[in-house]
Design a protein around this motif. Structure first.
Motif, mmCIF file in Angstrom:
data_model
loop_
_atom_site.group_PDB
_atom_site.id
_atom_site.type_symbol
_atom_site.label_atom_id
_atom_site.label_comp_id
_atom_site.label_asym_id
_atom_site.label_seq_id
_atom_site.Cartn_x
_atom_site.Cartn_y
_atom_site.Cartn_z
ATOM 1 N N SER A 757 0.794 -1.231 0.000
ATOM 2 C CA SER A 757 0.000 0.000 0.000
ATOM 3 C C SER A 757 0.821 1.273 0.000
ATOM 4 O O SER A 757 0.241 2.358 -0.159
ATOM 5 C CB SER A 757 -0.932 0.018 1.224
ATOM 6 N N ASP A 758 2.111 1.198 0.196
ATOM 7 C CA ASP A 758 2.905 2.414 0.414
ATOM 8 C C ASP A 758 3.792 2.753 -0.771
ATOM 9 O O ASP A 758 4.341 1.860 -1.442
ATOM 10 C CB ASP A 758 3.775 2.259 1.667
ATOM 11 N N GLY A 759 3.942 4.075 -0.980
ATOM 12 C CA GLY A 759 4.903 4.583 -1.946
ATOM 13 C C GLY A 759 4.697 4.077 -3.355
ATOM 14 O O GLY A 759 3.577 3.860 -3.823
ATOM 15 N N GLU A 760 5.813 3.885 -4.056
ATOM 16 C CA GLU A 760 5.750 3.420 -5.437
ATOM 17 C C GLU A 760 5.299 1.976 -5.544
ATOM 18 O O GLU A 760 4.908 1.529 -6.622
ATOM 19 C CB GLU A 760 7.125 3.589 -6.097
ATOM 20 N N ALA A 761 5.351 1.241 -4.442
ATOM 21 C CA ALA A 761 4.919 -0.148 -4.465
ATOM 22 C C ALA A 761 3.414 -0.285 -4.322
ATOM 23 O O ALA A 761 2.896 -1.399 -4.342
ATOM 24 C CB ALA A 761 5.605 -0.933 -3.339
ATOM 25 N N TYR A 762 2.694 0.853 -4.215
ATOM 26 C CA TYR A 762 1.249 0.770 -4.016
ATOM 27 C C TYR A 762 0.590 -0.053 -5.131
ATOM 28 O O TYR A 762 0.881 0.112 -6.320
ATOM 29 C CB TYR A 762 0.617 2.165 -3.997
ATOM 30 N N GLY A 763 -0.322 -0.929 -4.711
ATOM 31 C CA GLY A 763 -1.108 -1.704 -5.664
ATOM 32 C C GLY A 763 -0.427 -2.945 -6.189
ATOM 33 O O GLY A 763 -1.046 -3.700 -6.942
ATOM 34 N N THR A 764 0.815 -3.205 -5.798
ATOM 35 C CA THR A 764 1.504 -4.409 -6.253
ATOM 36 C C THR A 764 1.289 -5.526 -5.221
ATOM 37 O O THR A 764 0.979 -5.278 -4.057
ATOM 38 C CB THR A 764 2.996 -4.162 -6.440
ATOM 39 N N THR A 765 1.472 -6.743 -5.692
ATOM 40 C CA THR A 765 1.228 -7.910 -4.841
ATOM 41 C C THR A 765 2.420 -8.854 -4.917
ATOM 42 O O THR A 765 2.932 -9.119 -6.013
ATOM 43 C CB THR A 765 -0.040 -8.646 -5.272
ATOM 44 N N ALA A 766 2.841 -9.341 -3.768
ATOM 45 C CA ALA A 766 3.963 -10.270 -3.686
ATOM 46 C C ALA A 766 3.477 -11.606 -3.160
ATOM 47 O O ALA A 766 2.670 -11.663 -2.224
ATOM 48 C CB ALA A 766 5.064 -9.706 -2.782
ATOM 49 N N VAL A 767 3.964 -12.680 -3.760
ATOM 50 C CA VAL A 767 3.627 -14.040 -3.346
ATOM 51 C C VAL A 767 4.894 -14.710 -2.841
ATOM 52 O O VAL A 767 5.955 -14.630 -3.482
ATOM 53 C CB VAL A 767 3.037 -14.848 -4.514
ATOM 54 N N TYR A 768 4.797 -15.367 -1.697
ATOM 55 C CA TYR A 768 5.935 -16.058 -1.104
ATOM 56 C C TYR A 768 5.572 -17.533 -0.931
ATOM 57 O O TYR A 768 4.603 -17.873 -0.253
ATOM 58 C CB TYR A 768 6.305 -15.424 0.233
ATOM 59 N N ASN A 769 6.335 -18.387 -1.572
ATOM 60 C CA ASN A 769 6.106 -19.828 -1.524
ATOM 61 C C ASN A 769 6.965 -20.469 -0.438
ATOM 62 O O ASN A 769 8.155 -20.151 -0.302
ATOM 63 C CB ASN A 769 6.438 -20.459 -2.875
ATOM 64 N N PHE A 770 6.376 -21.349 0.346
ATOM 65 C CA PHE A 770 7.104 -22.061 1.377
ATOM 66 C C PHE A 770 7.720 -23.339 0.793
ATOM 67 O O PHE A 770 7.242 -23.863 -0.219
ATOM 68 C CB PHE A 770 6.177 -22.434 2.533
ATOM 69 N N PRO A 771 8.751 -23.855 1.436
ATOM 70 C CA PRO A 771 9.351 -25.119 0.960
ATOM 71 C C PRO A 771 8.324 -26.251 0.989
ATOM 72 O O PRO A 771 7.562 -26.390 1.947
ATOM 73 C CB PRO A 771 10.493 -25.363 1.960
ATOM 74 N N LYS A 772 8.316 -27.045 -0.067
ATOM 75 C CA LYS A 772 7.387 -28.180 -0.132
ATOM 76 C C LYS A 772 8.009 -29.461 0.411
ATOM 77 O O LYS A 772 7.347 -30.497 0.453
ATOM 78 C CB LYS A 772 6.938 -28.392 -1.571
ATOM 79 N N THR A 773 9.272 -29.366 0.847
ATOM 80 C CA THR A 773 9.962 -30.572 1.325
ATOM 81 C C THR A 773 9.792 -30.803 2.814
ATOM 82 O O THR A 773 10.234 -31.824 3.334
ATOM 83 C CB THR A 773 11.456 -30.466 0.994
ATOM 84 N N ARG A 774 9.178 -29.846 3.518
ATOM 85 C CA ARG A 774 8.955 -30.043 4.945
ATOM 86 C C ARG A 774 7.643 -29.376 5.351
ATOM 87 O O ARG A 774 7.112 -28.515 4.637
ATOM 88 C CB ARG A 774 10.115 -29.488 5.781
ATOM 89 N N LEU A 775 7.145 -29.779 6.504
ATOM 90 C CA LEU A 775 5.839 -29.329 6.978
ATOM 91 C C LEU A 775 5.967 -27.974 7.675
ATOM 92 O O LEU A 775 6.799 -27.791 8.556
ATOM 93 C CB LEU A 775 5.253 -30.355 7.940
ATOM 94 N N ILE A 776 5.129 -27.024 7.256
ATOM 95 C CA ILE A 776 5.053 -25.716 7.897
ATOM 96 C C ILE A 776 3.692 -25.624 8.582
ATOM 97 O O ILE A 776 2.655 -25.760 7.940
ATOM 98 C CB ILE A 776 5.196 -24.572 6.867
ATOM 99 N N ASP A 777 3.719 -25.430 9.895
ATOM 100 C CA ASP A 777 2.466 -25.418 10.647
ATOM 101 C C ASP A 777 1.521 -24.334 10.147
ATOM 102 O O ASP A 777 1.921 -23.179 9.915
ATOM 103 C CB ASP A 777 2.739 -25.185 12.138
ATOM 104 N N GLY A 778 0.251 -24.721 10.001
ATOM 105 C CA GLY A 778 -0.793 -23.776 9.666
ATOM 106 C C GLY A 778 -1.526 -23.305 10.898
ATOM 107 O O GLY A 778 -1.300 -23.797 12.012
ATOM 108 N N PRO A 779 -2.457 -22.342 10.749
ATOM 109 C CA PRO A 779 -3.178 -21.813 11.919
ATOM 110 C C PRO A 779 -3.896 -22.891 12.725
ATOM 111 O O PRO A 779 -3.888 -22.849 13.953
ATOM 112 C CB PRO A 779 -4.170 -20.825 11.288
#
Length: 949
Positions: A757-779
């Motif tokens: 939402s801030d500055g020149e980055a306003y309106g852009t979206t970033a996606v971050y992928n977690f490693p698929k080789t190990r379990l990452i706890d969810g909520p």
């Protein structure tokens, strides 16, 4: 036959004439009243549009609507009445005439022809009016077709090679016009059938047989020819709609439609044109029913052959090799859907989601940690209603989350406006003067940090009270009055002789008079009379001594209704939010969307009950809470739909560059767009057709355990959260909206997205992928770890049994450094108190869970190595629960025991031992023995209470 009917009633021409004149005059008066009502209402609307500086917007909309209405109504009338007239002429010789019956001994002649003339006129007018109103309600479709540029753009569909504008603007107009013409065609056919039945019945009465002579079928032949031509147009348009079809695996055209249906429909359309020609020839020659039947056969035959061929190809060519056959069409669907929802601009990165304390890098992410939201908005709303409403007629309808720079630091704040709800005024005060002249506005705003708590468990308010008080230098509110908001659903009159209620002050009330520029001037008596008639205030407003020519009417004060009247062609976000400007004025900001349901190859999703397959956040609307000034700022100049509307209304929209800087800093990635994009991304992050076909990597929004107002828990999808954080690889904190994902039907995390939402980055979206080789706890897995912790579980069970219930706030998943930090606030709410208190904060990393009675205590336990504790420290003592004395108070009582008598010292020591035993046994899972210690503790507390008295 009875003789009580005087035959002169049928023979005297004067009485029917007077009755007819009376009916005509009554009908004319009724029409005149309706027209006058509409004209006066439009005139008042014009005054309102002019008061906002949008008079030309009103006139342009009025011109478009009236043109669409008059043109469609006129064409409908002439087509229907012309059909009635021509068909009646063709059947004139067969219409029943001069049939006589005897009434009261007198012979009376009846004729169908005059009645048919009246019926045809009335029906044609009624259908024309209904059609005109229906077409007028869809005026944006025709306006876009007329004003939008139709030149080829850079995006064309891969099947018909049509430009994007054709699908966005031309095709919807074709569908609308085609539906209108098809209705006319069916109506004219119905007229032809009606006359056929009437004339055939007449001849059967005369000849005792049903006459099937050639002449009766001429009218039906003409209308059938018209119907076939319109149906041919419908089939032709349907070819392009194949790109919008829904299939089990994807939307858009598929192999069978592309190779068989698209071409076959041209043959069907040609067959319909041929049938229209046959029917037309039949009308010009001796009309026969057999020829009409023959005219239908070419289209039926072509459609039947097309259906059989399509069925064969779908089942024996495509189905055995579905992935190979459909692969190019799946590719089209993926590409166009990602374009339609803006997913093609999402950036992707890998996030390690490590489990160690070092990976969390707490020392370099302190701003992120200090802005973790511990106030659940529902808990805060309940609390503010208790401590800040001040009077019963005030309300806090919503809680907004935004960022502000305070004392030189970016911090996340929660804001709530105190609106006036006239429905909550005492019944004895519900009168015209109070509701229209005195109680005209809400007052003030509250602001608190997202994790700020007082020692009593209340929000640490930076803005509060009436008049508004600020605890932060530079943060001020100069215009706290709220004349426009979410609860302002009534008209009020300002600048009257009657002073307005501003806010309560001790035993008296502080009064004020409106100093703004908003509203419509009431003017003289005649103008006031017209306004009163339109607003339903005719019995009071014109005769009020408090109203002067300088008084003003504030109407359409609800901000959602206000912008919907100004721009009904836009879709607006359901979460308007309040901004405190640098000058201390209060302004609402609402995100506006342009949408379409005809973007080629794009998959449809539901948005507020409507089906859309294209969406852009092109507009942000700013509404001044005092004056009602409404400005539409354009934030997406590349949106073709908004570009078309800007051609229609060049003065309605303002460039984003002209937005005041203090408001521009508060523009944010809208929640409505982010939520829809998240739903779409769960499927359309798969860009390889074979992966998409097999649904190998389907994502869903993570779920969490939430508590309702009664403490009942349920599992529901997580809502997007606004947070202040440093994105991975970023250099400074920023305001972003985040949402975690899990694999379909799994609870472990697979990735997360962030809307910036801030500055020149306003309106852009970033996606971050977690490693698929190990379990990452969810909520849900973190929630399970909380429930499985013996000490936490025992304490929560205890609280739920002492006349109170536990409320679990939203579980936040916040990337910190190279790790994920989970945070959940837990509140305790007594049954006799509607105000929840924060009692615990639970923090967790992948392999560690910690908790404390305050955020700092939980943070110290997580990163500082100290043991988690359910007891309060000396420096951060939580509030006493109204449900009764809490065991968490015992350590402090122990510190004060040296000042007490020996008997009380012994009781306190015994209570402490029982409490320590209870905690130890609970942690060891020996719940039965722990229950015994709990009962002993209750006995000690009761004895202490008696000794105190």
């Amino acid at each position: 036959m009875p003789d009580f009917i005087d035959s002169t009633d049928y023979l005297n021409p004067k009485r029917p004439s007077r009755r007819g004149r009376f009916l005509v005059i009554a009908a004319l008066l009724f029409v005149a009243f309706i027209v006058a009502r509409i004209v006066l209402s439009d005139w008042v609307d014009l005054l309102w549009f002019k008061s906002l500086g949008y008079g030309d917007v009103f006139w342009k909309t009025f011109a478009i609507e009236s043109s669409v209405f008059l043109l469609s109504a006129a064409i409908t009338f002439f087509v229907l009445y012309g059909a009635f007239f021509l068909i009646r002429r063709s059947h004139h010789a067969d219409l029943p005439t001069n049939h006589a019956i005897v009434v009261g001994g007198q012979r009376v002649s009846l004729s169908v022809a005059p009645a048919l003339r009246v019926i045809s006129l009335v029906v044609s007018i009624a259908v024309a009016l209904i059609t005109g109103l229906t077409m007028m309600s869809d005026w944006p479709t025709l306006a876009l077709f007329w004003y939008a540029p139709h030149a080829a753009g850079s995006v064309t569909d891969p099947i018909f090679s049509r430009p994007l504008n054709f699908f966005l603007f031309t095709l919807p107009a074709w569908r609308m016009i085609d539906g209108w013409l098809l209705t006319l065609a069916i109506a004219t056919c119905a007229v032809a059938v009606l006359f056929l039945v009437i004339t055939s019945g007449s001849r059967s009465l005369d000849t005792r047989r049903l006459s099937l002579a050639p002449s009766p079928w001429r009218g039906l032949s003409c209308t059938a020819a018209f119907f076939f031509l319109v149906l041919a147009m419908t089939v032709f348009v349907e070819r392009f709609e194949l790109l919008l079809n829904h299939h089990t695996l994807f939307d858009g055209i598929n192999y069978t439609d592309a190779h068989i249906t698209a071409g076959g429909l041209l043959f069907v359309a040609g067959a319909l044109v041929l049938g229209a020609m046959i029917a037309a020839v039949n009308a010009m020659r001796e009309s026969r029913v057999a020829v009409i039947v023959i005219s239908v056969l070419p289209a039926v035959l072509c459609y039947g052959v097309l259906t059989v061929i399509g069925w064969y190809v779908a089942n024996f060519v495509v189905k055995p090799n579905q992935l190979v056959r459909e692969e190019p069409y799946i590719t089209h669907n993926i590409e166009m859907t990602r374009q339609a929802y803006g997913l093609d601009h999402f950036s992707q990165s890998e996030f390690p989601a490590e489990a160690t304390l070092e990976a969390a890098d707490a020392s370099h992410n302190q701003p992120t940690l200090q802005n973790i939201r511990l106030w659940d908005w529902r808990a805060l709303q309940d609390t503010l209603r208790q401590v800040q409403e001040i009077r019963t007629y005030y309300d806090f309808p919503d809680i907004d989350i935004d960022r502000y720079v305070l004392n030189g630091k970016l911090s996340e704040e929660m804001l709530a406006v105190r609106e006036l709800n006239v429905e909550k005024l005492p019944v004895s005060s519900r009168n015209w003067i109070n509701e229209k002249l005195i109680y005209t506005h809400g007052y003030g705003i509250t602001m608190n940090p997202v994790n700020g708590f007082t020692p009593e468990g209340l929000p640490n308010l930076l803005l509060s009270n009436m008049p508004v008080q600020s605890t932060v230098p530079g943060l001020k509110v100069t215009r706290p009055e709220l004349y426009f908001g979410e609860l302002t659903n009534t008209d009020v009159y300002v600048k009257t002789r009657q002073q307005e209620f501003d806010y309560p002050q001790g035993q008296a009330n502080n009064l004020t008079s409106y100093q703004g520029t908003g509203g419509v001037a009431l003017g003289g008596f005649a103008r006031r009379l017209i306004i009163a008639f339109d607003r339903g205030d005719l019995g009071t407003l014109p005769f009020s001594d408090d109203v002067t020519p300088e008084s003003r009417l504030l109407m359409h004060r609800n901000i959602r209704d206000r912008i919907a009247l100004l721009a009904p062609f836009l879709t607006f976000d359901q979460d308007p939010y309040m901004v405190v400007g640098d000058d201390g004025r209060l302004s609402w900001i609402i995100d506006g969307y342009t949408t379409s349901d005809s973007y080629p190859y794009s998959t449809h999703y539901s948005l507020g009950g409507d089906s859309v397959n294209y969406m852009r956040n092109s507009v942000k609307v700013v509404i001044d809470a005092y004056n009602g000034t409404t400005t539409f700022y354009v934030f997406d100049t590349k949106d073709p739909v908004l570009d078309a509307y800007r051609r229609i209304y060049p003065t309605l929209f303002t460039d984003a560059a002209k937005m005041p800087a203090d408001l521009r800093r508060h523009a944010r990635y809208p929640e409505g767009l982010f939520s829809l994009q998240a739903d779409v991304y769960g499927l359309y992050h798969m860009t390889r057709p074979e992966v998409f076909f097999n649904r190998e990597d389907l994502w869903t929004v993570a779920t969490e355990t939430a508590s309702d107002a009664n403490g009942q828990q349920s599992v529901q999808p997580m809502q997007p959260n606004y947070v202040v954080m440093k994105l991975p690889g970023g250099t400074q904190e920023e305001f972003v909206q985040i949402l975690p994902f899990t694999p379909a039907n799994r609870n472990n995390l697979i990735g997360w997205i962030a809307g910036r939402s801030d500055g020149e980055a306003y309106g852009t979206t970033a996606v971050y992928n977690f490693p698929k080789t190990r379990l990452i706890d969810g909520p849900q897995q973190i929630e399970a770890r909380i429930d499985q912790n013996a000490q936490l579980s025992g304490q929560l069970t205890l609280w739920n049994q002492q006349g109170s219930h536990v409320l679990r706030g939203s579980l936040l998943v916040i990337p910190t450094g190279r790790a994920l930090l989970y945070a959940e606030p837990i509140y305790l709410q007594a049954q006799q108190s509607p105000m929840p208190e924060l009692r615990l904060v639970v923090l967790a990393l992948q392999d560690k869970l910690a908790y404390g009675t305050t955020f700092q205590a939980a943070l110290t336990a997580l990163f500082g190595g100290e043991a988690s504790s359910l007891t309060a420290s000396e420096t951060a003592q939580p509030a006493q629960s109204s449900a009764g004395a809490s065991p968490m108070m015992l350590p402090q009582a122990n510190q004060l025991s040296s000042q007490l008598p020996a008997e009380l010292k012994a009781l306190i020591a015994d209570a402490n031992r029982n409490f320590e035993d209870y905690q130890r046994l609970t942690a060891a899972g020996k719940l039965a023995e722990a229950g015994q210690k709990l009962e002993a503790l209750k006995s000690d507390l009761a004895r202490l209470d008696s000794a105190k008295r």
